[in-house]
Design a protein around this motif. Structure first.
Motif, mmCIF file in Angstrom:
data_model
loop_
_atom_site.group_PDB
_atom_site.id
_atom_site.type_symbol
_atom_site.label_atom_id
_atom_site.label_comp_id
_atom_site.label_asym_id
_atom_site.label_seq_id
_atom_site.Cartn_x
_atom_site.Cartn_y
_atom_site.Cartn_z
ATOM 1 N N VAL A 176 -2.610 -14.775 4.821
ATOM 2 C CA VAL A 176 -1.341 -13.945 5.082
ATOM 3 C C VAL A 176 -0.757 -14.672 6.224
ATOM 4 N N ASP A 177 0.764 -14.527 6.197
ATOM 5 C CA ASP A 177 1.261 -14.800 7.510
ATOM 6 C C ASP A 177 2.347 -13.434 7.972
ATOM 7 N N GLN A 178 3.379 -13.916 8.873
ATOM 8 C CA GLN A 178 4.214 -12.747 9.069
ATOM 9 C C GLN A 178 4.964 -11.956 8.027
ATOM 10 N N ASP A 179 4.957 -12.617 6.721
ATOM 11 C CA ASP A 179 5.581 -12.405 5.512
ATOM 12 C C ASP A 179 4.643 -11.734 4.214
ATOM 13 N N GLY A 180 3.555 -11.671 4.806
ATOM 14 C CA GLY A 180 2.606 -11.051 3.819
ATOM 15 C C GLY A 180 1.925 -12.176 3.225
ATOM 16 N N MET A 181 1.262 -11.728 2.035
ATOM 17 C CA MET A 181 0.460 -12.750 1.249
ATOM 18 C C MET A 181 1.441 -13.987 0.882
ATOM 19 N N VAL A 182 0.829 -15.171 1.391
ATOM 20 C CA VAL A 182 1.567 -16.826 1.026
ATOM 21 C C VAL A 182 1.425 -17.019 -0.528
ATOM 22 N N VAL B 253 -2.928 -6.630 -3.218
ATOM 23 C CA VAL B 253 -2.110 -6.922 -1.899
ATOM 24 C C VAL B 253 -1.932 -5.464 -1.323
ATOM 25 N N THR B 254 -1.496 -5.464 -0.141
ATOM 26 C CA THR B 254 -1.096 -4.360 0.738
ATOM 27 C C THR B 254 0.439 -4.657 1.337
ATOM 28 N N PRO B 255 1.512 -4.561 0.509
ATOM 29 C CA PRO B 255 2.662 -5.050 1.018
ATOM 30 C C PRO B 255 3.381 -4.375 2.038
ATOM 31 N N ALA B 256 3.325 -2.802 1.838
ATOM 32 C CA ALA B 256 3.842 -2.099 3.089
ATOM 33 C C ALA B 256 3.381 -2.226 4.491
ATOM 34 N N ASN B 257 2.114 -2.557 4.414
ATOM 35 C CA ASN B 257 1.546 -2.594 5.705
ATOM 36 C C ASN B 257 0.065 -3.422 5.590
ATOM 37 N N GLN B 258 0.297 -4.670 5.920
ATOM 38 C CA GLN B 258 -0.855 -5.546 5.292
ATOM 39 C C GLN B 258 -2.163 -4.848 6.352
ATOM 40 N N SER B 259 -3.177 -5.110 5.436
ATOM 41 C CA SER B 259 -4.573 -4.471 6.166
ATOM 42 C C SER B 259 -5.330 -5.619 6.346
ATOM 43 N N PRO B 260 -5.496 -6.296 7.681
ATOM 44 C CA PRO B 260 -5.289 -5.370 8.969
ATOM 45 C C PRO B 260 -4.156 -5.605 9.747
ATOM 46 N N LEU B 261 -3.305 -6.872 9.539
ATOM 47 C CA LEU B 261 -2.289 -7.255 10.482
ATOM 48 C C LEU B 261 -1.037 -6.244 10.659
ATOM 49 N N CYS B 262 -0.826 -5.552 9.646
ATOM 50 C CA CYS B 262 0.124 -4.238 9.872
ATOM 51 C C CYS B 262 1.444 -5.098 9.667
ATOM 52 N N VAL B 263 1.734 -6.167 8.965
ATOM 53 C CA VAL B 263 2.820 -6.756 8.703
ATOM 54 C C VAL B 263 3.499 -6.669 7.154
#
Ligand SMILES: Cc1ncc(COP(=O)(O)O)c(C=O)c1O
Length: 480
Positions: free
Chosen positions: A229-235, A251-261
């Motif tokens: 995962v990077d700052q745009d979510g799953m690569v 995936v956790t698109p709204a609020n990546q768990s745990p990076l919150c991106v």
């Protein structure tokens, strides 16, 4: 009148072998005395001055230990009357010998609620009075007709409210029949996998990602492929490279768990394209999308899904409370029959009583009001913790997560040792923070600590927790 404390109940010996700072050794000794019943609720403890002189410590050190014990609910200050073990604490069952770590594991209280713990809503801010009123009203309605088996897919009144809420808040056009109420996110995944997974199917899983879901999927004997995962979510490109034949992505698109991106629009489009071209499935875990503090929550991935490839899942654990054990999933219209069949063979539905209370809570507008209130409360509590970290650590700390979710991701300069060591010592000190490493599967691309802020109720609490954290970091840095 306060009970006289037993002879030597608070006698404290400090060890030069103990790597913890002295004041944490003092707090640990008092906690042990209370847990073992040597000190009971309402007992008076020595004054700061008396204990400092007895142990040959500075008053400041003992005072800090007492402040922490008061913050954590062990002590209460009663002005000139002195300092006491908080009378509201439950009594230890009987004075007993100290228990070893090994045996205390078996006795561990569950659930635990620790300072800085992740994944909990603000327990002190839940509208319990309103909730109790609705519970009582529902209890008065119980009649013989409610004693039979519940509907396996959930109470229709609740499914209708969830469908309406998802329409206006997450942009999802769905019918109540597509909504399946479950007893938590893992039960939703279980239902999805029972319905759609075929032996050998690969699953892309975010790395870092939620370890409980990871372990749960592995326990179902599924094949997980970590995808960074990077700052745009799953690569997505990396997923295609590593596991081109996978049939699912979780995936956790709204609020990546745990990076919150938040997953960017480009990545969302890429992921949907991947799913569409191979008739694959995307499980969208929308567990805390409501909490974004500098902008409106983004619409869901499901709202962009033109070809029914997204299985949308939500939970009431963060927006109401986790003890409720209620979650839901939205099945594609074409699969509703298959999901219904699978749900009949699972646990035969969730208890309808609390589903009815949640439906009423939503019907009367309390749910939306509560969400709104929590959004501003969490923004404030996030600031309490962020400000205290900056005050206590100065330039030594970086907050790397965006203003979203229920925790901070932080990096501390000059730690020298792995964050897991800080996590271990913090755990023995009763803190609920976690190292990011326990959320990772492959080679870590980012390191740091995860600190829950929802139950940090004041600036003062935030400050004493940060002081404690700093002492833990220093102890770990000094002893490698
Ligand atoms: C990533 C993620 N998904 C889903 C959930 C919700 O799980 P549950 O419904 O079992 O409480 C959580 C809770 O912590 C979570 O962190």
């Amino acid at each position: 009148m306060a009970k006289q404390k037993p002879e030597d109940a608070t006698s404290i010996t400090l060890s030069s072998e103990d790597i913890r700072p002295i004041y944490l050794q003092v707090t640990a000794r008092f906690k042990a005395a209370i847990a073992e019943g040597r000190l009971a609720p309402g007992d008076r403890v020595p004054s700061v001055r008396a204990l400092a002189s007895e142990l040959g410590l500075s008053r400041g050190t003992v005072n800090l230990a007492y402040q922490i014990l008061a913050e954590e609910g062990y002590f209460e200050f009663r002005g000139t009357a002195g300092t006491f073990v908080d009378a509201r604490r439950p009594k230890a069952s009987a004075p007993s010998a100290p228990i070893s770590i090994a045996s205390s594991e078996g006795l561990k209280q569950w659930p635990e609620v620790r300072p800085l713990q992740l994944g909990l809503p603000a327990l002190d801010a839940f509208p319990l009075k309103t909730w109790s009123r609705l519970v009582n009203r529902e209890a008065r309605k119980v009649g013989a007709e409610k004693l039979a088996y519940p509907g396996p897919a959930g109470l229709m009144a609740l499914r209708e409210h969830i469908a309406a809420y998802l329409t206006f808040s997450r942009g999802i056009a769905c019918r109540p029949e597509q909504v399946f109420v479950t007893s938590g996110h893992r039960a939703s995944l279980d239902l999805i996998m029972r319905t759609l997974y075929q032996p050998g199917d690969g699953i892309w899983f975010e790395d870092p990602g939620y370890p409980i879901v990871r372990e749960f999927l592995l326990s179902l004997k599924t094949r997980l492929h970590p995808v960074p995962v990077d700052q745009d979510g799953m690569v997505v490109e990396e997923g295609r490279r590593r596991a081109p034949d996978a049939r699912f992505a979780v995936v956790t698109p709204a609020n990546q768990s745990p990076l919150c991106v938040m997953m960017s629009m480009e990545r969302r489009a890429e992921l949907l394209k991947w799913a569409e071209e191979g008739q694959r499935w995307i499980v969208e875990d929308d567990y805390d999308s409501e909490y974004r503090y500098n902008r409106r929550p983004p619409l869901s991935l499901k709202a962009m899904d033109r070809n029914e490839r997204v299985l949308f899942t939500g939970s009431f654990s963060k927006v109401l409370f986790p003890a409720l054990r209620l979650a839901y999933l939205v099945a594609p219209l074409s699969e509703v029959g298959n999901f219904e069949r699978a749900s009949r063979f699972m646990s035969a539905g969730c208890p309808e009583f609390h589903q009815a209370v949640v439906a009423e809570f939503m019907e009367q507008g309390y749910f939306i009001r509560h969400l709104k209130k929590m959004r501003s409360l969490y923004a404030e509590r996030r600031e309490f913790l962020a400000d205290a970290l900056r005050e206590v650590f100065g330039d030594g700390i970086a907050i790397v997560s965006p203003p979203a979710g229920l925790h901070l991701v932080v990096q501390i300069r000059g730690v020298g040792s792995p964050y897991s060591k800080i996590g271990e010592l913090a755990h023995t000190e009763g803190l609920g923070l976690q190292p990011l490493s326990s959320w990772q599967m492959g080679s870590p691309s980012i390191s740091g600590l995860l600190l829950g802020f929802t139950n940090v109720a004041s600036r003062q609490t935030a400050r004493s927790l940060c002081i404690k954290l700093k002492a833990i970091c220093t102890a770990v840095a000094d002893h490698g």
